[in-house]
Design a protein around this motif. Structure first.
Motif, PDB file in Angstrom:
ATOM      1  N   LEU A  43     -57.327  33.402   7.044  1.00 21.61           N
ATOM      2  CA  LEU A  43     -58.248  34.512   6.804  1.00 21.61           C
ATOM      3  C   LEU A  43     -57.545  35.861   6.982  1.00 21.61           C
ATOM      4  N   ILE A  44     -56.698  35.956   7.987  1.00 20.55           N
ATOM      5  CA  ILE A  44     -55.962  37.202   8.222  1.00 20.55           C
ATOM      6  C   ILE A  44     -54.984  37.479   7.070  1.00 20.55           C
ATOM      7  N   GLU A  45     -54.321  36.417   6.609  1.00 17.61           N
ATOM      8  CA  GLU A  45     -53.383  36.575   5.487  1.00 17.61           C
ATOM      9  C   GLU A  45     -54.094  37.048   4.226  1.00 17.61           C
ATOM     10  N   LYS A  46     -55.363  36.692   4.093  1.00 18.08           N
ATOM     11  CA  LYS A  46     -56.153  37.120   2.937  1.00 18.08           C
ATOM     12  C   LYS A  46     -56.672  38.556   3.099  1.00 18.08           C
ATOM     13  N   GLY A  47     -56.357  39.175   4.229  1.00 16.68           N
ATOM     14  CA  GLY A  47     -56.729  40.562   4.433  1.00 16.68           C
ATOM     15  C   GLY A  47     -58.005  40.799   5.204  1.00 16.68           C
ATOM     16  N   HIS A  48     -58.627  39.741   5.692  1.00 13.16           N
ATOM     17  CA  HIS A  48     -59.905  39.891   6.398  1.00 13.16           C
ATOM     18  C   HIS A  48     -59.690  40.391   7.824  1.00 13.16           C
ATOM     19  N   ARG A  49     -60.523  41.359   8.211  1.00 12.78           N
ATOM     20  CA  ARG A  49     -60.470  41.892   9.569  1.00 12.78           C
ATOM     21  C   ARG A  49     -61.836  41.842  10.251  1.00 12.78           C
ATOM     22  N   LYS A  50     -62.878  41.565   9.493  1.00 10.98           N
ATOM     23  CA  LYS A  50     -64.218  41.364  10.077  1.00 10.98           C
ATOM     24  C   LYS A  50     -64.503  39.866  10.051  1.00 10.98           C
ATOM     25  N   LEU A  51     -64.501  39.247  11.223  1.00  8.08           N
ATOM     26  CA  LEU A  51     -64.584  37.793  11.323  1.00  8.08           C
ATOM     27  C   LEU A  51     -65.766  37.355  12.178  1.00  8.08           C
ATOM     28  N   TYR A  52     -66.472  36.365  11.687  1.00  3.73           N
ATOM     29  CA  TYR A  52     -67.470  35.652  12.476  1.00  3.73           C
ATOM     30  C   TYR A  52     -66.984  34.219  12.681  1.00  3.73           C
ATOM     31  N   VAL A  53     -67.295  33.636  13.821  1.00  4.64           N
ATOM     32  CA  VAL A  53     -67.069  32.209  14.064  1.00  4.64           C
ATOM     33  C   VAL A  53     -68.399  31.589  14.476  1.00  4.64           C
ATOM     34  N   VAL A  54     -68.798  30.530  13.772  1.00  5.92           N
ATOM     35  CA  VAL A  54     -70.028  29.799  14.114  1.00  5.92           C
ATOM     36  C   VAL A  54     -69.612  28.546  14.874  1.00  5.92           C
ATOM     37  N   THR A  55     -69.990  28.455  16.141  1.00  7.86           N
ATOM     38  CA  THR A  55     -69.520  27.397  17.030  1.00  7.86           C
ATOM     39  C   THR A  55     -70.367  26.133  16.898  1.00  7.86           C
ATOM     40  N   GLY A  56     -69.915  25.083  17.565  1.00  9.74           N
ATOM     41  CA  GLY A  56     -70.687  23.851  17.654  1.00  9.74           C
ATOM     42  C   GLY A  56     -71.431  23.789  18.979  1.00  9.74           C
ATOM     43  N   PRO A  57     -71.984  22.619  19.334  1.00  7.61           N
ATOM     44  CA  PRO A  57     -72.705  22.475  20.600  1.00  7.61           C
ATOM     45  C   PRO A  57     -71.808  22.777  21.798  1.00  7.61           C
ATOM     46  N   LYS A  58     -72.378  23.307  22.848  1.00  6.31           N
ATOM     47  CA  LYS A  58     -71.589  23.685  24.024  1.00  6.31           C
ATOM     48  C   LYS A  58     -70.875  22.490  24.646  1.00  6.31           C
ATOM     49  N   GLY A  59     -71.478  21.307  24.566  1.00  3.72           N
ATOM     50  CA  GLY A  59     -70.877  20.135  25.191  1.00  3.72           C
ATOM     51  C   GLY A  59     -69.847  19.421  24.332  1.00  3.72           C
TER      52      GLY A  59
END
Length: 321
Positions: free
Chosen positions: A164-180
């Motif tokens: 994503l960084i190589e593609k020039g993106h600097r605004k990033l979201y990460v959608v996580t999985g379950p806490k456990g």
């Protein structure tokens, strides 16, 4: 229910002779064995599997414990397990739920493959101390009767962020999985480490649950906050597909406004438009390798921990900006 005692009485032989005949032993003559087998068939005798298990201390059954059965992830994983076990004369059963944990201590199975966060480490180590053979896919445990076959989650997450960084993106979201979830936590830890290596990153985490509704909810939140082209790393493909589903109802387009990358390369991701960029690995190989390791444990053969490696599959869901 007909027992071997009934067969012995009708055949006029001892119970041990009947047992030898039913198990194909050479300790009885062919003539006697044939007579006993004919009587067993006549009486509709069915072997007592539980008694046989107690005597031989084996069931020829392997249990794979899953947290749940939902999603498209498990098919190839289980197929890899099934093929390997069947080739060695073992059956596979898929088990879920807290009550199913008794299958191990009650020796209803010969060994277990664990991909189930409801098992606590202490519980598994207790069973391992009792001699039970276990392969874990979702945690790190150090015990002679436990083998780890883990996915290289950290490498996969690092590949995704670097891409994503190589593609020039600097605004990033990460959608996580379950806490456990071990896999989610490993991926998230790697994401945080990767982001730290770069400057001027606008980074946000959204709590997810490895399912499509979680992806839909994350997409809704991202659209509410949208100001510029945005990259989203969903920690599994199910959530990425949920994000696609939500964005189809809006004027925002994947690969233009919202740039999405997933993890798992599930089959449905091959048919998304645009094609989903994702982290790939062989789920069939993972299942097969886990089964191979477990059978070696059961046979008391030398066996070592192993790892499943990952690659990045490029699609049009991530564009350059």
């Amino acid at each position: 229910m007909v027992s071997i005692k009934d067969i012995a009485k009708k055949a006029g032989v001892s119970i041990s002779t009947v047992s030898y005949a039913l198990n194909g032993s050479s300790k009885v003559t062919e003539e006697t064995a044939a007579k006993i087998l004919a009587i067993a068939k006549e009486l509709n005798y069915v072997p007592n599997a539980a008694a046989r298990t107690l005597k031989k201390r084996e069931t020829k059954i392997i249990g794979v414990f899953l947290t749940d059965y939902s999603g498209a992830f498990y098919g190839q994983l289980l197929q890899g397990m099934r093929e390997t076990l069947y080739s060695k004369g073992y059956e596979l059963i898929v088990i879920s739920g807290m009550r199913s944990h008794r299958f191990l201590p009650e020796r209803m199975i010969d060994g277990a493959i664990i991909l189930d966060e409801t098992f606590k480490n202490e519980e598994l180590l207790k069973y391992a101390d009792q001699g039970h053979k276990i392969v874990v896919l979702d945690r790190e445990l150090d015990h002679p009767n436990v083998i780890q076959v883990l996915l290289d989650n950290k490498a996969g997450a690092t590949l995704a962020i670097d891409y994503l960084i190589e593609k020039g993106h600097r605004k990033l979201y990460v959608v996580t999985g379950p806490k456990g979830s071990y896999d989610s936590n490993q991926r998230l830890q790697a994401v945080r480490q990767a982001v730290e290596h770069y400057q001027n990153i606008n980074y946000t985490e959204i709590e997810g649950d490895f399912n499509k509704p979680a992806g839909e909810q994350a997409a809704q939140l991202i659209i509410q906050q949208y100001t510029q082209p945005t990259a989203v790393f969903c920690l599994n493909d199910e959530m990425a597909i949920g994000m696609y589903n939500y964005l189809l109802k809006t004027d925002y387009r994947v690969g233009e406004h919202i740039h999405i990358i997933g993890f798992d390369n599930i089959e449905v991701s091959h048919y998304t438009q645009p094609r989903l960029t994702t982290i790939d690995y062989s789920k069939r190989k993972w299942g097969a390798l886990a089964s191979e390791k477990l059978l070696k444990l059961i046979a008391n053969e030398p066996v070592e921990n192993d790892r499943i490696y990952v690659t990045l599959v490029e699609g049009e869901s991530v564009g350059k900006i």
